[in-house]
Design a protein around this motif. Structure first.
Motif, short mmCIF file in Angstrom:
data_model
loop_
_atom_site.label_atom_id
_atom_site.label_comp_id
_atom_site.label_asym_id
_atom_site.label_seq_id
_atom_site.Cartn_x
_atom_site.Cartn_y
_atom_site.Cartn_z
N ILE A 103 -0.16 17.65 -19.75
CA ILE A 103 -0.28 16.51 -20.61
C ILE A 103 -1.07 17.02 -21.78
CG2 ILE A 103 -0.70 14.23 -20.44
CD1 ILE A 103 1.74 14.38 -18.80
N ARG B 60 3.69 5.43 -20.37
CA ARG B 60 4.23 4.33 -19.62
C ARG B 60 4.36 2.99 -19.92
NH1 ARG B 60 2.37 4.70 -13.00
NH2 ARG B 60 3.69 6.50 -12.60
N CYS C 207 3.35 10.21 -11.48
CA CYS C 207 1.84 9.94 -11.35
C CYS C 207 1.79 8.80 -10.38
CB CYS C 207 1.41 9.69 -12.72
SG CYS C 207 -0.35 9.20 -12.63
N ILE D 281 -1.09 9.26 -19.68
CA ILE D 281 0.21 9.02 -18.77
C ILE D 281 0.25 7.35 -18.75
CG2 ILE D 281 1.01 9.03 -16.62
CD1 ILE D 281 -0.53 11.71 -16.22
N GLU E 83 8.00 13.37 -15.59
CA GLU E 83 6.56 13.57 -15.48
C GLU E 83 5.75 12.37 -15.32
OE1 GLU E 83 5.25 16.76 -18.44
OE2 GLU E 83 7.27 16.88 -18.76
N LEU E 84 6.08 11.45 -16.37
CA LEU E 84 5.26 10.26 -16.22
C LEU E 84 5.49 9.59 -15.06
CD1 LEU E 84 6.02 8.98 -20.14
CD2 LEU E 84 3.99 10.28 -19.31
N LEU F 285 5.18 16.87 -12.80
CA LEU F 285 3.94 16.45 -13.46
C LEU F 285 2.80 17.40 -13.11
CD1 LEU F 285 2.12 14.39 -14.80
CD2 LEU F 285 1.69 13.35 -12.60
#
Lengths: 262, 433
Positions: free
Chosen positions: B326, B391, B367, B387, B363-364, B321
């Protein structure tokens, strides 16, 4: 516990309403370490004579971990059910030991019909100190000890509460040291956003181990925490570093109880 | 006269082209969903004044803050000089402000020169930080060839423009001393008088130098203006509206999805009749059109400084991430969509999406929602919202959450706690100790 913990149901049966509801939270209810903090918050409430109660078995998750993980549906189901319970008891004011519960009830419940004055237990402690109802006498002396504070994300950056937990430490006459990354620059313990309940994604190291660097650098004897999830991550980190003898992790409620021998 | 005509044509073309490209970006931004940010205008103006105009969030990194301030003030104030250059260009005058402003003009030109030097110094320092010192913040997977070159092009262009400005003044200064032609005594030249000895002594050579620098400077600025819409440098414009439309809530507060509220209410109370909210919306974000116009404005505002990524706990510990990525992915995807719209029309589907083609699930899920990236952004960009929204799509539309999170969901749903403990045991803590 010496005294019986009053529940909302008991009080309602006697036609009473407490001044404040103590929202315990899931970690505070089930995690063994966090249970101690829960009992210490009760001790503080009893010591200063605030009329309070808990929901006991009627309490349930606020929905925070579901919401941060993207399950808005589950979050709102829980939120609305909780709001129904809280409004049913005519709750006006809530104190909680968990920054995640604090943030969720304070900021996200109003839009769903739950309007309460919500404070974190650090804010309660600060207020009691300011009113002269809480001191640091008669118990363990922290005088001259190196104490540092790890800012929980949902208390600090999330809600701009930086001074209240520090006020609880300032009264100790200890040597307060700030971590390299503190306040709005504070580094997450690694548990937020649902990470507490999953394996971390692949990387070079764990986030709580990254945080250990700051703690070791500060040469603190006590790391003060204000969140049950931070408590778990920091304690694990210190265990992993084999520093359990040198560094203690204590919640600010525990420190307050120890300093006053409650 | 010919020079004036050429100048007017170039100026007109530059403004037209810029307006066209800026309008395209505006159109792309408005491809996003609506969100209401029209409330609390007094507070919004204050936030903009503090964060964009006053650059209060830059100070967390003092060196960059000071250098950036030089360039920022230089840019804003030297624009007064550009105004004079434009008028001179259109009307064929020379230093038209000198007569009406009198003594103040000397002060202004002297001030511009001092600022030009500061801009030069800052740009050189910035180039060194990127290319020699190689600060970690300017590297990372998303910092591929183009973003790196983009940053260098901007800095080199600014160095060239300032050099041309000072050389032009130096030549002008020398011509003034020679009392040559229309080069009347005007302005003070604390910096350029120092480089004047490097220039030729003959009036002919000086006039050529002065004219070349004059044209280079103004045409350079107009070219630079037209480079902005293709560059991260667009932040010099969007920083202002972007901070005006900032999220004014505390950072911990996430949005409650109204579409979900209706469904949950209907579930808990069968007699509940939801208000008609129009077409059934997708839960969460799969592609950029599911984002709000504010998310998209933020994507175009991002100048890739990397402060977000450098404080991200996931990124620091080696996870995939990067909050900057992003934002860059969001911008690249909405730009691609805009280009598709221009080329192929409204109903074209390129089969791609922000999720998976640009941003991966890994990546998501890295977080921690700690808000460090949001706090760090000098222009109030919120990568966390994107993000979280993605999700939501993965969880509610696809049911593709990591297995451990699905366990947590089912615990929360069945026993009111994220762990597998019975709700009946929830009050047992009171009996211990």
């Amino acid at each position: 516990m010496n005294q019986k913990i009053p529940t909302m149901a008991d009080m309602a049966a006697q036609g009473q309403e407490p001044e404040i509801l103590f929202w315990v939270g899931c970690a505070g209810s089930f995690d063994e370490r966090a249970q101690k903090i829960t009992r210490d918050i009760c001790k503080i409430l009893q010591h200063v004579g605030i009329s309070y109660a808990v929901l006991g078995t009627e309490e349930s998750c606020t929905g925070d971990p579901a919401k941060r993980s993207g399950n808005e549906f589950l979050f709102q189901m829980l939120a609305m059910t909780n709001i129904e319970v809280l409004n049913g008891y005519n709750v006006k004011k809530i104190v909680t030991g968990c920054p995640h519960c604090f943030n969720t009830i304070k900021n996200e419940y109003p839009g769903l019909g739950g309007n309460y004055e919500v404070i974190h237990h650090s804010q309660l402690i600060q207020q009691l100190i300011d009113e002269g109802k809480l001191k640091a006498t008669g118990g363990e002396s922290f005088k001259g000890k190196k104490i540092t504070f790890h800012d929980p994300c949902y208390l600090g950056r999330g809600n701009n509460v930086y001074e209240a937990p520090r006020a609880a430490l300032e009264i100790l006459d200890a040597e307060l040291v700030e971590l390299k990354r503190c306040k709005s620059n504070g580094l997450c313990c690694g548990a937020g956003g649902g990470q507490m309940f999953k394996e971390p994604e692949p990387g070079k190291k764990e986030i709580n181990m990254e945080r250990m660097q700051d703690i070791l650098e500060a040469k603190a004897e006590v790391v003060a925490a204000a969140c049950p999830f931070c408590m778990t991550m920091l304690s694990d980190g210190i265990k992993h570093q084999d520093k359990e003898q040198e560094i203690r992790v204590l919640d600010i409620a525990e420190i307050t109880v120890r300093a006053n021998n409650l | 006269m010919i020079a004036q005509a050429i100048f007017i044509i170039i100026l007109g073309a530059a403004i037209y082209l810029f307006a066209k490209n800026a309008a395209k970006i505006r159109r792309n931004i408005l491809l996003g969903k609506d969100t209401d940010r029209s409330d609390q205008s007094a507070k919004r103006w204050t936030v903009m004044a503090k964060v964009a105009l006053g650059q209060t969030k830059m100070v967390k990194r003092p060196v960059a803050a000071v250098m950036h301030f030089f360039i920022y003030v230089g840019f804003v104030i030297i624009n007064l000089e550009v105004l004079e250059i434009m008028i001179d260009g259109v009307f064929g005058s020379h230093r038209i402000f000198s007569t009406p402003l009198g003594g103040l003009y000397n002060l202004l030109i002297g001030g511009f020169e001092a600022l030009a030097v500061l801009v030069l110094v800052a740009c050189i320092v910035f180039l060194c930080r990127r290319n020699i010192v190689r600060l970690k913040r300017f590297t990372g997977t998303e910092m591929t060839q183009w973003p790196k070159s983009d940053a260098n092009y901007i800095l080199i262009t600014e160095i060239l423009l300032m050099t041309a400005f000072l050389t032009m003044n130096a030549a002008d200064y020398k011509l003034q001393l020679l009392h040559f032609g229309h080069y009347v005594k005007a302005g003070s030249f604390p910096v350029s008088s120092l480089i004047a000895p490097l220039l030729p002594n003959g009036a002919g050579g000086l006039v050529i130098t002065e004219r070349i620098c004059w044209w280079f400077h103004i045409v350079g600025i107009l070219l630079f203006l037209n480079y902005l819409p293709y560059s991260k440098h667009f932040h010099i414009l969007l920083a202002f509206p972007n901070t005006y439309y900032s999220n004014l809530n505390v950072k911990g507060k996430f949005t409650n999805m109204a579409s979900v509220t209706n469904e949950v209410k209907a579930m808990l109370d069968p007699s509940f009749v939801p208000e008609n909210t129009g077409e059934p919306a997708r839960f969460g974000v799969k592609d950029v059109k599911d984002l709000t116009w504010k998310n998209l404005m933020e994507a175009y505002t991002c100048t890739e400084c990397g402060r977000c990524t450098s404080v991200c706990p996931a990124n620091i510990t080696g996870k995939l991430l990067s909050p900057r990525k992003i934002m860059m992915d969001t911008r690249d995807r909405i730009t691609e969509m805009g280009n598709n719209l221009d080329k192929h029309g409204k109903d074209y589907d390129d089969g791609k999406a922000l999720l998976d083609n640009y941003i991966t699930r890994e990546e998501l899920w890295a977080c921690t929602t700690c808000n460090a990236c949001v706090d760090a952004c000098p222009v109030n960009i919120n990568p966390l919202e994107i993000i979280t929204e993605m999700r939501r799509y993965v969880v509610m539309e696809e049911s593709q959450a990591p297995a451990s999170l699905n366990n947590m969901f089912s615990n929360v749903e069945n026993n009111g706690a994220p762990w597998k403990y019975s709700q009946a045991d929830r009050f047992n803590w009171a009996d211990k100790d």
